[in-house]
Design a protein around this motif. Structure first.
Motif, PDB file in Angstrom:
ATOM      1  N   THR A   1       0.829  -1.208   0.000  1.00  0.00           N
ATOM      2  CA  THR A   1       0.000   0.000   0.000  1.00  0.00           C
ATOM      3  C   THR A   1       0.856   1.249   0.000  1.00  0.00           C
ATOM      4  N   GLN A   2       1.891   1.264   0.841  1.00  0.00           N
ATOM      5  CA  GLN A   2       2.762   2.441   0.909  1.00  0.00           C
ATOM      6  C   GLN A   2       3.482   2.662  -0.420  1.00  0.00           C
ATOM      7  N   MET A   3       3.888   1.586  -1.067  1.00  0.00           N
ATOM      8  CA  MET A   3       4.566   1.711  -2.356  1.00  0.00           C
ATOM      9  C   MET A   3       3.610   2.250  -3.418  1.00  0.00           C
ATOM     10  N   ILE A   4       2.364   1.779  -3.398  1.00  0.00           N
ATOM     11  CA  ILE A   4       1.367   2.260  -4.363  1.00  0.00           C
ATOM     12  C   ILE A   4       1.147   3.756  -4.197  1.00  0.00           C
ATOM     13  N   LEU A   5       0.993   4.191  -2.923  1.00  0.00           N
ATOM     14  CA  LEU A   5       0.764   5.615  -2.663  1.00  0.00           C
ATOM     15  C   LEU A   5       1.960   6.460  -3.084  1.00  0.00           C
ATOM     16  N   CYS A   6       3.162   5.967  -2.784  1.00  0.00           N
ATOM     17  CA  CYS A   6       4.372   6.709  -3.161  1.00  0.00           C
ATOM     18  C   CYS A   6       4.528   6.787  -4.680  1.00  0.00           C
ATOM     19  N   LYS A   7       4.291   5.659  -5.357  1.00  0.00           N
ATOM     20  CA  LYS A   7       4.415   5.633  -6.818  1.00  0.00           C
ATOM     21  C   LYS A   7       3.372   6.538  -7.468  1.00  0.00           C
ATOM     22  N   LEU A   8       2.175   6.577  -6.864  1.00  0.00           N
ATOM     23  CA  LEU A   8       1.130   7.441  -7.410  1.00  0.00           C
ATOM     24  C   LEU A   8       1.506   8.908  -7.261  1.00  0.00           C
ATOM     25  N   GLY A   9       2.143   9.240  -6.134  1.00  0.00           N
ATOM     26  CA  GLY A   9       2.595  10.610  -5.933  1.00  0.00           C
ATOM     27  C   GLY A   9       3.663  10.996  -6.938  1.00  0.00           C
ATOM     28  N   ILE A  10       4.616  10.097  -7.132  1.00  0.00           N
ATOM     29  CA  ILE A  10       5.683  10.362  -8.113  1.00  0.00           C
ATOM     30  C   ILE A  10       5.094  10.503  -9.510  1.00  0.00           C
ATOM     31  N   SER A  11       4.177   9.580  -9.850  1.00  0.00           N
ATOM     32  CA  SER A  11       3.553   9.606 -11.181  1.00  0.00           C
ATOM     33  C   SER A  11       2.789  10.908 -11.400  1.00  0.00           C
ATOM     34  N   THR A  12       2.079  11.359 -10.361  1.00  0.00           N
ATOM     35  CA  THR A  12       1.299  12.599 -10.481  1.00  0.00           C
ATOM     36  C   THR A  12       2.200  13.795 -10.771  1.00  0.00           C
ATOM     37  N   TRP A  13       3.270  13.886 -10.011  1.00  0.00           N
ATOM     38  CA  TRP A  13       4.164  15.035 -10.196  1.00  0.00           C
ATOM     39  C   TRP A  13       4.976  14.913 -11.490  1.00  0.00           C
ATOM     40  N   GLN A  14       5.207  13.689 -11.952  1.00  0.00           N
ATOM     41  CA  GLN A  14       5.837  13.515 -13.266  1.00  0.00           C
ATOM     42  C   GLN A  14       4.916  14.040 -14.361  1.00  0.00           C
ATOM     43  N   ASP A  15       3.615  13.749 -14.222  1.00  0.00           N
ATOM     44  CA  ASP A  15       2.636  14.242 -15.197  1.00  0.00           C
ATOM     45  C   ASP A  15       2.582  15.769 -15.184  1.00  0.00           C
ATOM     46  N   VAL A  16       2.602  16.335 -13.985  1.00  0.00           N
ATOM     47  CA  VAL A  16       2.565  17.792 -13.870  1.00  0.00           C
ATOM     48  C   VAL A  16       3.840  18.394 -14.483  1.00  0.00           C
ATOM     49  N   LYS A  17       4.964  17.713 -14.258  1.00  0.00           N
ATOM     50  CA  LYS A  17       6.238  18.186 -14.812  1.00  0.00           C
ATOM     51  C   LYS A  17       6.203  18.211 -16.337  1.00  0.00           C
ATOM     52  N   GLU A  18       5.704  17.106 -16.926  1.00  0.00           N
ATOM     53  CA  GLU A  18       5.632  17.044 -18.393  1.00  0.00           C
ATOM     54  C   GLU A  18       4.678  18.095 -18.946  1.00  0.00           C
ATOM     55  N   THR A  19       3.594  18.313 -18.208  1.00  0.00           N
ATOM     56  CA  THR A  19       2.628  19.339 -18.642  1.00  0.00           C
ATOM     57  C   THR A  19       3.237  20.727 -18.565  1.00  0.00           C
ATOM     58  N   ALA A  20       4.040  20.946 -17.507  1.00  0.00           N
ATOM     59  CA  ALA A  20       4.667  22.261 -17.316  1.00  0.00           C
ATOM     60  C   ALA A  20       5.613  22.591 -18.469  1.00  0.00           C
ATOM     61  N   LYS A  21       6.226  21.557 -19.075  1.00  0.00           N
ATOM     62  CA  LYS A  21       7.143  21.782 -20.183  1.00  0.00           C
ATOM     63  C   LYS A  21       6.426  22.355 -21.414  1.00  0.00           C
ATOM     64  N   THR A  22       5.134  22.080 -21.494  1.00  0.00           N
ATOM     65  CA  THR A  22       4.371  22.530 -22.678  1.00  0.00           C
ATOM     66  C   THR A  22       3.750  23.900 -22.481  1.00  0.00           C
ATOM     67  N   LEU A  23       3.878  24.435 -21.273  1.00  0.00           N
ATOM     68  CA  LEU A  23       3.258  25.737 -21.008  1.00  0.00           C
ATOM     69  C   LEU A  23       3.918  26.848 -21.802  1.00  0.00           C
TER      70      LEU A  23
END
Length: 422
Positions: free
Chosen positions: A400-422
Motif C-alpha cells: 500500500t505504501q509503495m502504491i501511494l508513493c508511486k502514485l505521488g511520483i507519477s502525479t508530479w511527473q505528469d505535472v512536470k511534463e505538462t509544465a514543459k508545454t506551457l
C-alpha cells in the motif's frame, strides 16, 4: 483410503475442517426483534465442499445459515470452557471503538459491519483450521443446526467447567513453570508492540490522508487559474485534474490498508490476551498441585505426631510436646490425656484423609501434565501461524505504501511534463 485420497494435499493440520470445506460469511442483514422491535445484525455463513460434495459415507455439512454476534460469542465461550489449554481465536469487540475505527457512532454503519464481518469470518476460519476445535460437535453444528443450537450448547452445562478464579490474577505458585512465564512475557511484548504498530500506522495514515486531500487545493487553484490564462490554460487545467486524481486516490488505498493491515493486527492484540489467559490457567493448576502436596504433607505430619503420641502413652513414657501453645494441649490439661483408643481412631481417620490427599495429588499432577502438554503444543502451532500471518500483513502494508508513493511520483511527473508545454 484410496490412492487418490491418500495423495490429496493437506493444507491444514490433519483433522482440520478447512481441508475439505470452504467457510465464508457472504452477507449481513439488519433485523428486528419480535417484541421490542430492537434492531440487530445477522451474518450469513456459507459452508461448501472443496470437491463439490462430502466424502463417501459422510453426512453433507454444506449449508447457508444466519447467525447473530451473540451466537458467535456463545460459541467462543463454549470452546474456551471445553478447551482451556488451547489458544481459542478471539472475537472482535462487541462495542465500537470510535477512536480506532474513525467512523460514526453507529453499530449499523456499513464500514463497521464490513469490519465485523471480516473479523467474524477470521474467527470461523481459525477455528475451522484447528485440528481439535473444528472436530467439536457443537462447533460443527454451528454451521448446520438452524433451530435449537443455542439451547443445545447451554444444555452441555459448559459454564460448570469455567474456573471462577480466572478473573483474579492474584494467585501465585512457589515454583512457576518457566515455559508459561515465558509465554506470558511474550504475550505482554506482543500486545505492546502490536498496539504501538497500530498507533504509528494510524498517525501516518492521518498525515497521508491530509496531504493527499490538500492536493485538491492545488487542483482548485490550477483550475481557477486556467480560466485566466490563454496560452497556459489547457496545461493548468490538466495539472488541476492530476491533483484532483491524486487527492481522490487516498480513500480506497487507506481503506484497503485498514482491512489488510490494521484489522489483522487488532486481532493479534486480542490474541495477546488469549495467551495470557492460557498462562494464567496453567498457573492456577500449578497452584492447585502445590496446595494438594502441602495438604498431603500436613496430613502425614499430623499422623506421625499422633502415632508418636500413641506409642509414648502405650510405653508409659511422657508424650512429646508440640512447640508453643495449642488448643490440643489445653484440652489435655483440662480433660486429661487422650487414650490410645481415641488416638487410634484419629490415626485411622487421618489414614483415610491421607489416601484422599494422595489421590488428589495424583489427579492434580496428571491434570497439570496434560494441560501443559496440550497448551505447549498449541502454543507452538500458534507461533508458526503468527509468523505466516504477520509476514502477510506486513507485505500488504508495504504494498500500500509503495502504491501511494508511486502514485505521488507519477502525479508530479505528469505535472512536470505538462509544465514543459506551457
Amino acid at each position: 483410503m484410496g490412492d487418490e485420497a491418500a495423495k490429496k494435499v493437506q493444507y491444514f493440520p490433519e483433522g482440520s475442517l478447512l481441508n475439505i470445506m470452504i467457510v465464508s460469511i457472504i452477507d449481513s442483514e439488519k433485523r428486528y426483534t419480535d417484541i421490542l422491535k430492537e434492531p440487530y445484525t445477522v451474518y450469513l455463513i456459507e459452508t461448501k465442499y472443496i470437491d463439490g460434495g462430502p466424502p463417501a459415507g459422510e453426512p453433507d455439512m454444506s449449508s447457508s445459515i444466519w447467525r447473530r454476534y451473540s451466537e458467535f460469542e456463545l460459541l467462543r465461550n463454549y470452546l474456551v470452557a471445553n478447551f482451556p489449554a488451547l489458544i481459542v481465536p478471539p472475537l472482535p469487540e462487541k462495542r465500537i471503538n470510535i477512536a480506532a475505527l474513525r467512523i460514526a457512532a453507529d453499530k449499523f454503519d456499513p464500514d463497521f459491519i464490513d469490519k465485523r464481518k471480516m473479523a467474524l469470518e477470521s474467527f470461523l476460519l481459525r477455528c475451522s483450521a484447528h485440528p481439535q476445535l473444528s472436530q467439536d460437535l457443537s462447533f460443527v453444528s454451528f454451521f448446520t443446526q438452524e433451530e435449537g443450537w443455542k439451547e443445545a450448547v447451554i444444555a452441555t452445562n459448559y459454564h460448570s467447567k469455567v474456573d471462577s478464579r480466572l478473573k483474579s490474577w492474584s494467585a501465585s505458585a512457589k515454583e512457576p513453570d518457566r515455559r508459561f512465564e515465558d509465554m506470558k512475557h511474550y504475550a505482554d511484548n506482543l500486545g505492546s508492540n502490536v498496539a504501538a504498530m497500530i498507533k504509528v500506522r494510524q498517525r501516518i495514515s492521518d498525515i497521508i490522508f491530509s496531504v493527499h486531500k490538500q492536493h485538491a487545493t492545488y487542483g482548485k487553484v490550477f483550475s481557477e487559474w486556467s480560466s485566466l490564462e490563454t496560452e497556459m490554460g489547457d496545461g493548468l487545467q490538466k495539472s488541476g485534474h492530476y491533483m484532483d486524481r491524486f487527492a481522490g486516490s487516498v480513500d480506497e488505498a487507506l481503506d484497503e490498508d485498514e482491512m489488510a493491515f490494521s484489522e489483522p493486527l487488532r486481532e493479534y492484540l486480542h490474541f495477546s490476551d488469549v495467551l495470557k489467559g492460557v498462562a494464567h490457567k496453567q498457573l492456577l493448576r500449578q497452584y492447585d498441585t502445590e496446595k494438594a502436596e502441602e495438604t498431603l504433607t500436613s496430613k502425614k505430619t499430623q499422623r506421625d505426631d499422633l502415632d508418636a503420641h500413641k506409642q509414648a502413652i502405650e510405653s508409659g513414657q511422657t508424650p512429646p510436646k508440640s512447640g508453643g501453645f495449642s488448643f490440643k494441649g489445653l484440652s489435655s490439661m483440662i480433660f486429661g490425656a487422650e487414650t490410645p483408643e481415641v488416638l487410634e481412631t484419629k490415626i485411622s481417620n487421618l489414614d483415610e484423609q491421607i489416601n484422599d490427599a494422595e489421590e488428589n495429588v495424583t489427579t492434580t499432577k496428571e491434570e497439570l501434565r496434560n494441560f501443559d502438554e496440550e497448551a505447549l503444543k498449541d502454543y507452538e502451532r500458534f507461533r508458526k501461524q503468527e509468523v505466516r500471518d504477520l509476514k502477510e500483513v506486513l507485505a500488504a502494508h508495504i504494498k500500500t505504501q509503495m502504491i501511494l508513493c508511486k502514485l505521488g511520483i507519477s502525479t508530479w511527473q505528469d505535472v512536470k511534463e505538462t509544465a514543459k508545454t506551457l
